[in-house]
Design a protein around this motif. Structure first.
Motif: not given
Length: 225
Positions: A185-186, A188-190, A192-193, A225
């Motif tokens: 998840p971290l 993927v968040a990266g 996404g940013y 998303w």
């Protein structure tokens, strides 16, 4: 160009092997050998396909992950990516290879191998639709950079990042590391940013991108998303 491809694949193979087996403290880690073998075979297949169908894109993708023409924020981001990638592989080596904190059934290992294959196969569709899919965020004016809106780009604005999702999940599954999976998840968040920052730059500097982004609503996954 093919020689450069083979050299980079060999260096990456050796580098990842050193990280995984160094952290594991042993070469007797079957899952890691399968991971490296699949990564090498699929990478070679995709690279040779690019050499035949789009050598200019292959040349772009063989360039360093930090480049002078690259956006400053992306240079910093990619430097962090390198550190995180190394740490992730070491963590999974410690987990599944050395201390055996994780215990994962074989069918999940197989699912991980499938995820890696899906990623590379999907990347081929991305490269077929977008000859400007460089590994860094930059405007390729010298190559006549234009907006890509066919193939997977007709459904999501960042199909390359979407293709990375099964790879990010598949890698810890194949290696058998729950701790590695917990980091996904971290990661993927990266990306996404990075997608959001990349869109801002493209909307400002690439003609037609703002209209494309308004037309194609989703970034990674349709209706999510």
């Amino acid at each position: 160009m093919v020689k450069n491809l083979l050299l980079q694949l060999a260096l990456w193979f050796a580098f990842m092997a050193a990280l995984l087996f160094g952290a594991a403290g042993t070469l007797h880690w079957v899952a890691a050998w399968w991971f490296l073998l699949e990564w090498a075979v699929l990478g070679l297949w995709l690279g040779l396909w690019l050499a035949r169908h789009d050598p200019a894109l292959l040349t772009e993708r063989l360039k360093p992950i930090v480049q002078p023409q690259q956006s400053r924020w992306d240079q910093i981001f990619m430097a962090y990516v390198g550190v995180v990638w190394i740490g992730w592989l070491i963590l999974m080596g410690l987990d599944a290879g050395r201390f055996h904190w994780s215990s994962m059934p074989g069918w999940l290992n197989g699912l991980g191998a499938l995820g890696m294959f899906v990623c590379i196969y999907a990347c081929r569709s991305v490269f077929r639709a977008n000859s400007f899919a460089a590994p860094v965020v930059k405007i390729q004016s010298e190559r006549g950079h234009t907006v890509s809106d066919t193939g997977p780009y007709a459904y999501v604005r960042h199909p390359m990042y979407a293709s990375a999702l099964p790879f990010l999940v598949g890698t810890p599954l194949l290696l058998g590391s729950w701790w590695g999976l917990a980091c996904v998840p971290l990661l993927v968040a990266g990306i996404g940013y990075r997608a959001v920052r990349e869109e801002r730059m493209l909307a400002e500097q690439l003609e037609g991108y703002a209209a494309y982004a308004a037309r194609v609503r989703y970034r990674f996954v349709p209706y999510i998303w």
